[in-house]
Scaffold this active site. Structure first.
Site, PDB file in Angstrom:
ATOM      1  N   ASP A  25       7.612   3.400   3.108  1.00  0.00           N
ATOM      2  CA  ASP A  25       8.416   2.197   3.340  1.00  0.00           C
ATOM      3  C   ASP A  25       8.083   1.116   2.326  1.00  0.00           C
ATOM      4  OD1 ASP A  25       5.959   2.300   4.676  1.00  0.00           O
ATOM      5  OD2 ASP A  25       6.526   0.805   6.154  1.00  0.00           O
ATOM      6  N   ASP A  26       6.857   1.126   1.773  1.00  0.00           N
ATOM      7  CA  ASP A  26       6.519   0.195   0.700  1.00  0.00           C
ATOM      8  C   ASP A  26       7.384   0.458  -0.531  1.00  0.00           C
ATOM      9  OD1 ASP A  26       3.450  -0.864   1.566  1.00  0.00           O
ATOM     10  OD2 ASP A  26       3.998   1.135   2.262  1.00  0.00           O
TER      11      ASP A  26
ATOM     12  N   ASP B 181       0.846  -1.201   0.000  1.00  0.00           N
ATOM     13  CA  ASP B 181       0.000   0.000   0.000  1.00  0.00           C
ATOM     14  C   ASP B 181       0.881   1.251   0.000  1.00  0.00           C
ATOM     15  OD1 ASP B 181       0.943  -0.559   2.574  1.00  0.00           O
ATOM     16  OD2 ASP B 181      -0.815   0.278   3.572  1.00  0.00           O
TER      17      ASP B 181
ATOM     18  N   ASN C  55       1.259   0.853  17.246  1.00  0.00           N
ATOM     19  CA  ASN C  55       1.623   2.173  16.713  1.00  0.00           C
ATOM     20  C   ASN C  55       0.413   2.984  16.260  1.00  0.00           C
ATOM     21  OD1 ASN C  55       1.022   0.782  14.363  1.00  0.00           O
ATOM     22  ND2 ASN C  55       2.936   1.275  13.312  1.00  0.00           N
TER      23      ASN C  55
ATOM     24  N   ASN D  84      -1.141  -2.281  10.188  1.00  0.00           N
ATOM     25  CA  ASN D  84      -1.595  -3.196   9.135  1.00  0.00           C
ATOM     26  C   ASN D  84      -2.614  -4.208   9.649  1.00  0.00           C
ATOM     27  OD1 ASN D  84      -0.041  -1.995   7.155  1.00  0.00           O
ATOM     28  ND2 ASN D  84       1.636  -3.463   7.326  1.00  0.00           N
TER      29      ASN D  84
ATOM     30  N   GLU E 140      -0.777  -2.764  15.929  1.00  0.00           N
ATOM     31  CA  GLU E 140       0.007  -2.263  14.790  1.00  0.00           C
ATOM     32  C   GLU E 140      -0.927  -1.956  13.632  1.00  0.00           C
ATOM     33  OE1 GLU E 140       1.595  -2.592  10.924  1.00  0.00           O
ATOM     34  OE2 GLU E 140       0.468  -4.247  11.852  1.00  0.00           O
TER      35      GLU E 140
ATOM     36  N   HIS F  28      10.272  -0.284   7.691  1.00  0.00           N
ATOM     37  CA  HIS F  28       9.449  -1.429   8.077  1.00  0.00           C
ATOM     38  C   HIS F  28       9.382  -2.516   7.003  1.00  0.00           C
ATOM     39  CE1 HIS F  28       7.673   0.596  11.608  1.00  0.00           C
ATOM     40  NE2 HIS F  28       7.552   1.664  10.850  1.00  0.00           N
ATOM     41  N   ASP F  29       8.795  -2.172   5.844  1.00  0.00           N
ATOM     42  CA  ASP F  29       8.359  -3.192   4.891  1.00  0.00           C
ATOM     43  C   ASP F  29       9.509  -3.923   4.222  1.00  0.00           C
ATOM     44  OD1 ASP F  29       5.844  -2.393   5.560  1.00  0.00           O
ATOM     45  OD2 ASP F  29       5.462  -1.276   3.723  1.00  0.00           O
TER      46      ASP F  29
END
Length: 326
Positions: free
Chosen positions: A13-14, A9, A157, A165, A163, A238-239
């Site tokens: 970070d994606d 998405d 978060n 997602n 979290e 992250h991702d």
């Protein structure tokens, strides 16, 4: 070579995860599927196409779920800006979307490959993966594994316990964690070790070129945005942790756990409750006689130097390819 479908998405970070997947010679990126999460489905799909257009990434991109399975939509506009990928400029998309819905793309791709050869890497809400599993349950026995960015066993978060997602579509997350396939949970406990420190930024800067400038621009945006939202010492990547784990499973350690998603708690909806197999005096979910379902690998400790190498190497490779070098 590992074959992956990146379900995302974009999202800052994606975008780094896309570049890492496309830039690693050890990964074959079969396609990118999009899901609403960091922003609307229109924006995240446009962002995926734009990142691919900017850096010569020629893979199918399929638009996916615009809404969670059950609950109201939760977006992260306050983090990712009005476009979902504010900050460094991106060009318009240079090619068309795959004509299939992301769910059908996932099913078709998994079923077309030999069993045990495709890894699903969802780094946004898990809606597309849950829908694909419901539509074609046989994919559970055909994928090699599912490496998810989501959850946590110590913190949240978006709420104190949840979290983003998982919180954005907890019913979908519960479907994914309970399905009969191998799942690795790469949660906040691990990803908050994956920092774009000054050392990593200097190494990316040394790569040079437009890709390097884009990544540094992403991290500058994230650092500036988060300065007013929460205290972080450096941007969190992250991702990309999930893609890094597919490239090199030794990049982090794991422990087995029975992971359940809280769906009904007034204050804890979307919480991932991890019951570790190694925990002294561990308690089983349900009745006292129920055996724990300890089959989720929960990421624990990151080999940051190795992670930094994977990021830098992928950007160098993409830069060479873009210049027409081998």
């Amino acid at each position: 070579m590992k074959k992956i479908i990146l379900d995302c998405d974009p999202g800052h970070d994606d975008a780094i995860a896309i570049l890492l997947a496309a830039g690693s010679p050890d990964v074959e990126l079969l396609g990118i599927t999009t899901v609403a999460g960091n922003h609307t489905i229109d924006n995240v799909t446009r962002n995926a196409l734009s990142v691919c257009a900017a850096y010569g990434i020629e893979v199918p991109v399929a638009r996916g779920a615009a809404w969670p399975l059950v609950g109201p939509q939760v977006l992260a506009k306050e983090v990712h800006g009005e476009t979902g990928l504010d900050g460094p400029p991106l060009p318009e998309a240079a090619f068309d979307l795959d004509e299939r819905h992301a769910v059908d793309f996932i099913i078709d791709t998994v079923m077309a490959h030999e069993p045990g050869t495709v890894t699903l890497v969802p780094v946004g809400p898990f809606t597309n993966i849950a829908l694909a599993l419901r539509k074609e349950p046989r994919i559970a026995e055909r994928v090699e594994s599912v490496v998810v960015m989501g959850g946590s066993f110590t913190r949240g978060n978006v709420t104190p316990t949840s979290e983003f997602n998982v919180y954005a579509d907890p019913e979908a997350a519960e479907v994914v964690f309970r399905a009969p396939w191998n799942v690795t949970m790469v949660g906040l406990d691990l990803t908050h070790q994956a920092l774009a420190t000054r050392e990593l930024q200097d190494r990316v800067r040394a790569v040079g070129g437009p890709i390097s400038e884009f990544v540094l621009g992403v991290w500058e945006w994230v650092a500036t945005r988060f300065e007013s939202l929460q205290q972080i010492e450096a941007p969190v990547v992250h991702d990309a942790c999930c893609v890094a784990a597919v490239i090199d499973p030794t990049v982090f350690t794991v422990e087995k756990a029975d992971v359940r998603v809280e769906l009904t708690g007034t204050w804890t909806r979307g919480m991932t409750v991890a019951n570790f197999e190694s925990a002294p005096g561990k308690n089983h979910f349900g009745s006292a006689t129920e055996q724990g379902d300890y089959r989720t690998d929960v990421a624990m400790t990151l080999d940051w130097p190795r992670f930094a190498d994977l990021i830098t190497d992928a950007l160098q490779h993409l830069t060479r390819v873009r210049k027409g070098q081998s």
